[in-house]
Motif scaffolding. Structure first.
Motif, short mmCIF file in Angstrom:
data_model
loop_
_atom_site.label_atom_id
_atom_site.label_comp_id
_atom_site.label_asym_id
_atom_site.label_seq_id
_atom_site.Cartn_x
_atom_site.Cartn_y
_atom_site.Cartn_z
N THR A 61 56.56 89.36 59.44
CA THR A 61 55.41 89.10 58.56
C THR A 61 54.22 88.43 59.26
OG1 THR A 61 56.53 87.06 57.87
CG2 THR A 61 56.80 89.01 56.46
N ALA A 62 54.39 87.97 60.51
CA ALA A 62 53.28 87.36 61.23
C ALA A 62 52.53 88.37 62.10
CB ALA A 62 53.78 86.21 62.11
N LEU A 63 53.03 89.60 62.18
CA LEU A 63 52.43 90.60 63.06
C LEU A 63 50.99 90.91 62.68
CD1 LEU A 63 54.93 93.52 63.84
CD2 LEU A 63 54.00 91.83 65.42
N LYS A 64 50.12 90.91 63.69
CA LYS A 64 48.74 91.33 63.52
C LYS A 64 48.47 92.66 64.21
CE LYS A 64 46.48 86.90 62.74
NZ LYS A 64 45.31 86.05 63.11
N GLU A 87 46.62 93.90 61.28
CA GLU A 87 45.23 94.34 61.39
C GLU A 87 45.10 95.64 62.18
OE1 GLU A 87 43.05 91.13 63.11
OE2 GLU A 87 43.42 89.77 61.42
N THR A 88 46.02 95.88 63.10
CA THR A 88 45.97 97.07 63.95
C THR A 88 47.32 97.76 63.98
OG1 THR A 88 44.30 96.05 65.39
CG2 THR A 88 45.50 97.93 66.28
N LEU A 89 47.33 99.05 63.65
CA LEU A 89 48.55 99.85 63.71
C LEU A 89 48.24 101.12 64.49
CD1 LEU A 89 51.47 100.50 62.86
CD2 LEU A 89 50.55 101.44 60.72
N ALA A 108 45.33 93.85 55.12
CA ALA A 108 44.50 93.31 56.20
C ALA A 108 44.16 94.36 57.26
CB ALA A 108 45.20 92.12 56.87
N LEU A 109 44.68 95.58 57.10
CA LEU A 109 44.55 96.59 58.16
C LEU A 109 43.10 96.99 58.40
CD1 LEU A 109 46.57 98.12 59.99
CD2 LEU A 109 46.30 100.07 58.45
N ARG A 110 42.70 96.97 59.68
CA ARG A 110 41.34 97.31 60.07
C ARG A 110 41.28 98.56 60.95
NH1 ARG A 110 37.41 93.89 59.31
NH2 ARG A 110 36.29 94.61 61.15
#
Length: 238
Positions: A61-64, A87-89, A108-110
């Motif tokens: 759950t902390a993955l950005k 934020e990034t996948l 939060a995905l950008r």
């Protein structure tokens, strides 16, 4: 990969919050990394041979940032939607045909990279992502852009090298969309909605490599309006 080598990677990840295990021919997700689920901010498992991502990914759950490029993934688990800080996948160059519905929960995905997969339908889940900035769906098998795209919040949408022949006029309702890339598709000039030129906020429309000469685009109604936006944007960043 030996246990001692994996242990070294895990120890580094525990200190830095970054787990990077690329190009190691991994065929399964390393189970031991799950004990760092609450603290990892970045995970990169690109250039391996992963066929699946286990449900335990939902506990990170902390993955950005999560990178899974150049694997053999055929699907993604619904549990991915639990990563509320992501934020990034990046899942480029895999074998995905569709995306889980829960992808639309990644609030939060950008930045989303899905280039080089086997996706045939435009993923409507993306239209639920309010902070999305860049989407790369190039090199897939998408045939049409549906009406729902008008709800898309992305700034840049890359659909180069698909099989697109139809684009909904509703795309002009996408208020944040500035860059639309449709190079090397199956577009006839008559299938380009005039509203893209006259009513949208798109200031860069890339259409090279379709079923018409680019000179013909200049004859369409609204082309001058589009060029005004293009020129204004170019000056802004000059």
């Amino acid at each position: 990969m030996g246990n001692s080598a994996l242990k070294a990677h895990l120890e580094t990840a525990q200190k830095t919050g970054v787990f990077q295990l690329t190009g190691k021919a991994l065929s399964e997700f390393p189970e031991d990394v799950a004990r760092l689920a609450a603290s990892l901010r970045t995970m990169d498992l690109s250039n391996n041979k992963l066929h699946m991502l286990p449900p335990v990914i939902g506990s990170f759950t902390a993955l950005k940032s999560l990178a899974l490029n150049s694997n053999k993934l055929v699907s993604l688990p619904e549990e991915l939607g639990r990563l509320q800080k992501l934020e990034t996948l990046q899942v480029n160059s895999n074998s995905l045909r569709e995306l889980p519905a829960a992808l639309g929960d990644l609030s939060a995905l950008r930045s989303l990279g899905l280039s080089g997969n086997r996706i045939s339908d435009f993923p409507l889940q993306l239209c639920r992502l309010r902070h999305l900035a860049v989407v790369d769906l190039s090199r897939n098998q998408i045939r049409r852009i549906p009406d729902e795209v008008g709800q898309l919040q992305a700034i840049e949408l890359n659909l180069n090298q698909n099989q697109i022949s139809q684009v909904s006029a509703q795309i002009c309702q996408s208020e944040r969309l500035k860059v639309l890339r449709l190079e090397e598709n199956c577009m006839e000039l008559s299938m380009i909605p005039v509203s893209i030129l006259t009513q949208s906020h798109i200031s860069l429309l890339a259409l090279e490599g379709n079923l018409f000469e680019m000179k013909a685009l200049q004859e369409l109604e609204g082309y001058e309006q589009y060029m005004e936006r293009f020129t204004a944007t170019k000056k802004k960043f000059a």
